[in-house]
Motif scaffolding. Structure first.
Motif: not given
Length: 238
Positions: A184-190
């Protein structure tokens, strides 16, 4: 629901292969591998709408927050509306993993010590047979390269923007069995990287109260202007 704001900047990548890892303290899915490869894509052509609609259902994610009959959690998303929503989204981020890493059922849960010896022996023998039968299938799955066409959609997020000043993040989802792995954090960061690369820094996240700690960990906070989210509730018939 609350409104959060984030500021950031980074490089732009449309496709990337990475590894997602479970926390050492996470024992809820101890039967699963500690780390798995994931494929991150920001291309709309990689989105299969049927798989995306299925992800909405698996995550109990509702697209209709204003139902006069109460919660719409678990309701099937209208395919026509979903197609329009994706086509008009300014940023989409999809995460894929190998199908056998995303498939989790009751057979993957370890049995407790309180179960009877006979039951444990039965399931142990049954599991041994299944393991032998599935070995070649798992070997084949591990040998195949991970791509959106060979993988399973397990994470998703999207954003709207006015292409100049502001943007908002919507529909952040991760398959429950693969949560707490940083996906989830990877998605938000991207999403944030893509927006800030367009010089858009006023980024809001539409989230529920129990999602605030997650977005705070991603760099979001309360709006400095003190604004909050309000939804239109007036009946169209009035």
């Amino acid at each position: 629901m609350v409104l959060a704001v984030c500021v950031g900047n980074s490089s732009l990548v449309s496709m990337e292969l990475r590894w997602a890892r479970r926390r050492k303290s996470d024992n809820a899915a101890s039967a699963l591998p500690r780390s798995i490869p994931i494929y991150i894509s920001t291309l709309k052509k990689d989105i299969n709408l049927e798989e995306l609609r299925n992800l909405y259902s698996l995550c109990n994610h509702s697209c209709n927050r204003l139902s006069e009959y109460g919660s719409n959690v678990g309701k099937i998303v209208d395919m026509k509306k979903l197609r329009v929503a994706i086509s008009r989204s300014d940023v989409v981020v999809s995460v894929f993993c190998k199908p056998h890493h995303g498939d989790v059922d009751d057979d993957a849960v370890l049995y407790s010590e309180e179960e009877s010896l006979s039951s444990s022996l039965y399931h142990s023998e049954f599991g041994r047979q299944n393991k032998d039968e599935s070995f070649l299938g798992d070997l084949f799955q591990n040998a195949m390269p991970l791509t959106p066409s060979t993988g399973q959609l397990v994470g998703f997020g999207r954003a709207y923007s006015d292409y100049g000043l502001t943007a908002s993040i919507h529909d952040l989802m991760v398959l429950p069995s693969l949560q707490r792995m940083g996906i989830g954090k990877l998605i938000v960061n991207r999403i944030v990287r893509l927006l800030t690369s367009r010089d858009i820094y006023d980024i809001a996240a539409l989230c529920f109260e129990d999602e605030r700690p997650f977005f705070k960990a991603c760099g979001f906070g309360d709006d400095r202007m003190g604004s909050t989210t309000m939804m239109f509730t007036k009946s169209l018939e009035a």
